[in-house]
Design a protein around this motif. Structure first.
Motif, PDB file in Angstrom:
ATOM      1  N   ALA A  93      34.790  51.326 144.135  1.00 16.10           N
ATOM      2  CA  ALA A  93      33.464  51.119 143.410  1.00 16.10           C
ATOM      3  C   ALA A  93      32.672  49.754 143.836  1.00 16.10           C
ATOM      4  CB  ALA A  93      33.716  51.206 141.933  1.00 16.10           C
ATOM      5  N   ALA A  94      31.402  50.072 144.060  1.00 17.75           N
ATOM      6  CA  ALA A  94      30.693  48.968 144.664  1.00 17.75           C
ATOM      7  C   ALA A  94      30.306  47.984 143.637  1.00 17.75           C
ATOM      8  CB  ALA A  94      29.743  49.495 145.568  1.00 17.75           C
ATOM      9  N   THR A  95      30.324  46.596 144.089  1.00 16.76           N
ATOM     10  CA  THR A  95      29.475  45.663 142.992  1.00 16.76           C
ATOM     11  C   THR A  95      28.552  44.926 143.742  1.00 16.76           C
ATOM     12  OG1 THR A  95      30.120  44.546 141.265  1.00 16.76           O
ATOM     13  CG2 THR A  95      31.516  44.279 142.869  1.00 16.76           C
ATOM     14  N   THR A  96      28.089  43.846 143.008  1.00 17.46           N
ATOM     15  CA  THR A  96      27.375  42.747 143.388  1.00 17.46           C
ATOM     16  C   THR A  96      26.187  43.154 144.121  1.00 17.46           C
ATOM     17  OG1 THR A  96      28.712  41.971 145.101  1.00 17.46           O
ATOM     18  CG2 THR A  96      29.022  41.131 143.155  1.00 17.46           C
ATOM     19  N   TYR A  97      25.844  42.664 145.529  1.00 14.49           N
ATOM     20  CA  TYR A  97      24.814  42.694 146.437  1.00 14.49           C
ATOM     21  C   TYR A  97      24.331  44.332 146.741  1.00 14.49           C
ATOM     22  CZ  TYR A  97      25.518  37.830 147.009  1.00 14.49           C
ATOM     23  OH  TYR A  97      25.730  36.222 146.839  1.00 14.49           O
ATOM     24  N   LYS A 130      40.172  49.413 161.692  1.00 11.81           N
ATOM     25  CA  LYS A 130      39.953  50.572 162.593  1.00 11.81           C
ATOM     26  C   LYS A 130      38.670  50.465 163.006  1.00 11.81           C
ATOM     27  CE  LYS A 130      40.616  55.392 163.326  1.00 11.81           C
ATOM     28  NZ  LYS A 130      40.821  56.654 162.517  1.00 11.81           N
ATOM     29  N   SER A 131      37.806  50.208 162.196  1.00 12.36           N
ATOM     30  CA  SER A 131      36.360  50.059 162.741  1.00 12.36           C
ATOM     31  C   SER A 131      36.013  48.614 162.647  1.00 12.36           C
ATOM     32  CB  SER A 131      35.226  51.030 161.633  1.00 12.36           C
ATOM     33  OG  SER A 131      35.412  50.519 160.269  1.00 12.36           O
ATOM     34  N   GLY A 132      36.604  47.686 162.110  1.00 10.93           N
ATOM     35  CA  GLY A 132      36.094  46.129 162.178  1.00 10.93           C
ATOM     36  C   GLY A 132      37.182  45.369 162.380  1.00 10.93           C
ATOM     37  N   LEU A 133      37.070  44.218 162.077  1.00 10.23           N
ATOM     38  CA  LEU A 133      37.881  43.110 161.873  1.00 10.23           C
ATOM     39  C   LEU A 133      38.287  42.488 160.674  1.00 10.23           C
ATOM     40  CD1 LEU A 133      36.012  41.229 164.952  1.00 10.23           C
ATOM     41  CD2 LEU A 133      38.092  42.495 165.242  1.00 10.23           C
ATOM     42  N   TYR A 134      39.385  41.817 160.547  1.00  8.37           N
ATOM     43  CA  TYR A 134      39.912  41.224 159.292  1.00  8.37           C
ATOM     44  C   TYR A 134      39.918  39.522 159.199  1.00  8.37           C
ATOM     45  CZ  TYR A 134      43.642  40.172 155.937  1.00  8.37           C
ATOM     46  OH  TYR A 134      44.301  39.717 154.827  1.00  8.37           O
ATOM     47  N   GLY A 135      38.998  39.276 158.268  1.00 10.04           N
ATOM     48  CA  GLY A 135      38.833  38.083 157.852  1.00 10.04           C
ATOM     49  C   GLY A 135      37.457  37.889 157.413  1.00 10.04           C
ATOM     50  N   LYS A 136      36.841  36.629 157.313  1.00  9.03           N
ATOM     51  CA  LYS A 136      35.540  36.380 156.683  1.00  9.03           C
ATOM     52  C   LYS A 136      34.654  37.220 157.181  1.00  9.03           C
ATOM     53  CE  LYS A 136      33.098  33.375 154.264  1.00  9.03           C
ATOM     54  NZ  LYS A 136      33.136  33.555 152.781  1.00  9.03           N
ATOM     55  N   GLY A 137      33.861  38.185 156.287  1.00 13.23           N
ATOM     56  CA  GLY A 137      32.926  39.201 156.872  1.00 13.23           C
ATOM     57  C   GLY A 137      31.742  39.769 156.024  1.00 13.23           C
ATOM     58  N   ASN A 138      31.356  40.642 156.110  1.00 14.19           N
ATOM     59  CA  ASN A 138      30.253  41.494 155.235  1.00 14.19           C
ATOM     60  C   ASN A 138      31.096  42.466 154.250  1.00 14.19           C
ATOM     61  OD1 ASN A 138      31.062  43.338 157.305  1.00 14.19           O
ATOM     62  ND2 ASN A 138      29.071  43.674 157.932  1.00 14.19           N
ATOM     63  N   ILE A 139      32.108  42.572 154.166  1.00 14.91           N
ATOM     64  CA  ILE A 139      33.087  43.530 153.387  1.00 14.91           C
ATOM     65  C   ILE A 139      34.106  42.753 152.466  1.00 14.91           C
ATOM     66  CG2 ILE A 139      34.322  45.656 152.623  1.00 14.91           C
ATOM     67  CD1 ILE A 139      33.225  47.010 154.941  1.00 14.91           C
ATOM     68  N   ARG A 140      34.015  42.697 151.145  1.00 13.98           N
ATOM     69  CA  ARG A 140      34.791  42.151 150.382  1.00 13.98           C
ATOM     70  C   ARG A 140      35.501  43.038 149.573  1.00 13.98           C
ATOM     71  NH1 ARG A 140      33.517  36.917 146.700  1.00 13.98           N
ATOM     72  NH2 ARG A 140      32.393  38.730 145.462  1.00 13.98           N
ATOM     73  N   VAL A 141      37.153  43.186 149.696  1.00 17.27           N
ATOM     74  CA  VAL A 141      37.645  44.207 148.957  1.00 17.27           C
ATOM     75  C   VAL A 141      38.464  43.475 147.640  1.00 17.27           C
ATOM     76  CG1 VAL A 141      39.679  45.837 149.150  1.00 17.27           C
ATOM     77  CG2 VAL A 141      38.231  45.663 150.963  1.00 17.27           C
ATOM     78  N   LEU A 142      38.007  43.682 146.531  1.00 20.07           N
ATOM     79  CA  LEU A 142      38.599  43.241 145.395  1.00 20.07           C
ATOM     80  C   LEU A 142      39.720  44.085 144.913  1.00 20.07           C
ATOM     81  CD1 LEU A 142      35.073  42.835 143.601  1.00 20.07           C
ATOM     82  CD2 LEU A 142      36.307  40.974 144.847  1.00 20.07           C
ATOM     83  N   ILE A 143      40.955  43.494 144.889  1.00 19.75           N
ATOM     84  CA  ILE A 143      42.064  44.132 144.526  1.00 19.75           C
ATOM     85  C   ILE A 143      42.201  44.134 142.933  1.00 19.75           C
ATOM     86  CG2 ILE A 143      44.741  44.415 144.946  1.00 19.75           C
ATOM     87  CD1 ILE A 143      43.924  42.474 147.532  1.00 19.75           C
ATOM     88  N   ASP A 144      41.548  45.236 142.078  1.00 22.34           N
ATOM     89  CA  ASP A 144      41.370  45.325 140.806  1.00 22.34           C
ATOM     90  C   ASP A 144      41.116  46.420 140.403  1.00 22.34           C
ATOM     91  OD1 ASP A 144      41.116  44.861 138.110  1.00 22.34           O
ATOM     92  OD2 ASP A 144      40.043  42.793 138.469  1.00 22.34           O
ATOM     93  N   SER A 145      41.717  47.373 139.883  1.00 23.42           N
ATOM     94  CA  SER A 145      41.362  48.952 139.502  1.00 23.42           C
ATOM     95  C   SER A 145      40.344  48.767 138.329  1.00 23.42           C
ATOM     96  CB  SER A 145      42.446  49.547 139.419  1.00 23.42           C
ATOM     97  OG  SER A 145      43.262  49.215 138.191  1.00 23.42           O
ATOM     98  N   SER A 146      40.290  47.628 137.513  1.00 23.62           N
ATOM     99  CA  SER A 146      39.392  47.457 136.362  1.00 23.62           C
ATOM    100  C   SER A 146      37.950  47.851 136.830  1.00 23.62           C
ATOM    101  CB  SER A 146      39.448  46.208 135.576  1.00 23.62           C
ATOM    102  OG  SER A 146      38.953  45.364 136.600  1.00 23.62           O
ATOM    103  N   GLY A 147      37.526  47.661 137.856  1.00 23.24           N
ATOM    104  CA  GLY A 147      36.109  47.898 138.231  1.00 23.24           C
ATOM    105  C   GLY A 147      35.985  49.396 138.405  1.00 23.24           C
ATOM    106  N   LEU A 148      36.947  50.213 138.521  1.00 26.11           N
ATOM    107  CA  LEU A 148      37.032  51.783 138.651  1.00 26.11           C
ATOM    108  C   LEU A 148      36.686  52.636 137.357  1.00 26.11           C
ATOM    109  CD1 LEU A 148      39.714  52.101 141.356  1.00 26.11           C
ATOM    110  CD2 LEU A 148      37.184  52.015 141.814  1.00 26.11           C
ATOM    111  N   VAL A 157      26.898  56.600 146.190  1.00 25.43           N
ATOM    112  CA  VAL A 157      27.593  55.633 146.366  1.00 25.43           C
ATOM    113  C   VAL A 157      28.144  55.397 145.024  1.00 25.43           C
ATOM    114  CG1 VAL A 157      27.930  53.095 146.733  1.00 25.43           C
ATOM    115  CG2 VAL A 157      26.083  54.382 148.084  1.00 25.43           C
ATOM    116  N   SER A 158      29.476  55.168 145.191  1.00 27.24           N
ATOM    117  CA  SER A 158      30.463  54.738 143.756  1.00 27.24           C
ATOM    118  C   SER A 158      30.256  53.437 143.304  1.00 27.24           C
ATOM    119  CB  SER A 158      31.702  55.190 144.011  1.00 27.24           C
ATOM    120  OG  SER A 158      32.535  54.951 142.599  1.00 27.24           O
ATOM    121  N   ILE A 159      29.459  53.415 142.226  1.00 22.04           N
ATOM    122  CA  ILE A 159      29.166  51.864 141.693  1.00 22.04           C
ATOM    123  C   ILE A 159      29.718  51.659 140.485  1.00 22.04           C
ATOM    124  CG2 ILE A 159      26.974  50.604 140.970  1.00 22.04           C
ATOM    125  CD1 ILE A 159      25.411  52.062 143.112  1.00 22.04           C
ATOM    126  N   VAL A 160      30.237  50.343 140.109  1.00 22.30           N
ATOM    127  CA  VAL A 160      30.665  50.182 138.826  1.00 22.30           C
ATOM    128  C   VAL A 160      29.535  50.322 137.861  1.00 22.30           C
ATOM    129  CG1 VAL A 160      32.219  48.239 139.804  1.00 22.30           C
ATOM    130  CG2 VAL A 160      29.870  47.599 139.151  1.00 22.30           C
TER     131      VAL A 160
END
Length: 194
Positions: A93-97, A130-148, A157-160
């Motif tokens: 579920a996408a959030t913020t920007y 597989k399609s990018g690099l790990y580290g500071k970037g343009n996708i932030r994965v929030l490890i928290d199912s509460s947003g779902l 797009v799945s959105i909170v």
């Protein structure tokens, strides 16, 4: 755990289009009746709700912001982040920007933040590296199912849910707070119409 229960109860209060019994709130929030009843009494003492009806939208949002803890996260740099997330085919579920840009188009979608389930972390890591690099970037994965919880599909797009988006924007700070205030006005109208 208590914070997650509070969040689910608040989401149910904001999102139901008709008044609910306290028992029904506990069922929809997947929390015990005694815990739900106790929490609703606390919200009534603070004059944020009356029974199960939200009285003070901004106040209840700020209350939530006050106890919300930032989830653990990982970052990735990926070309076309939204396509990469959709292509992964894993629940999110996408959030913020990005989510705000889809909902009201005020913020530039500079980073895609997504909530995921902890058990899906390794699958997400494989898909995004597989399609990018790990580290500071343009996708932030929030490890928290509460947003779902109570997330919805908007424009593919799945959105909170709206209240979660507002809280996340407020926690992000800066221009996101202005976007959050605009969404609060919209949420207040929805709550008044109930």
């Amino acid at each position: 755990m208590r914070g997650m229960c509070k969040e689910r109860i608040i989401k149910v209060l904001f999102l139901n289009k008709q008044p609910l019994s306290k028992y029904k709130v506990s069922k929809e929030a997947e929390t015990s009746f005694s815990w739900t009843h106790e929490f609703l009494q606390e919200l009534e003492r603070l004059s944020l709700v009356s029974g199960t009806k939200v009285k003070d939208v901004g106040g209840l949002i700020n209350y939530w912001v006050g106890f919300r803890k930032a989830p653990q996260h990982r970052e990735y740099m990926v070309q076309e982040p939204l396509n990469a997330v959709k292509k992964a085919g894993i629940k999110y579920a996408a959030t913020t920007y990005y989510a705000e840009n889809i909902v009201q188009q005020f913020l530039f979608p500079s980073r895609l933040d997504i909530y995921i389930r902890e058990e899906d972390l390794e699958a997400w890591h494989k898909a995004l590296t597989k399609s990018g690099l790990y580290g500071k970037g343009n996708i932030r994965v929030l490890i928290d199912s509460s947003g779902l919880f109570k997330a919805e599909k908007i424009k593919g797009v799945s959105i909170v849910c709206m209240p979660q988006l507002i809280v996340d924007l407020k926690k992000e700070g800066g221009p996101c707070e202005e976007a959050a205030e605009m969404l609060i006005e919209r949420l207040e109208k929805d709550v008044r119409d109930i």
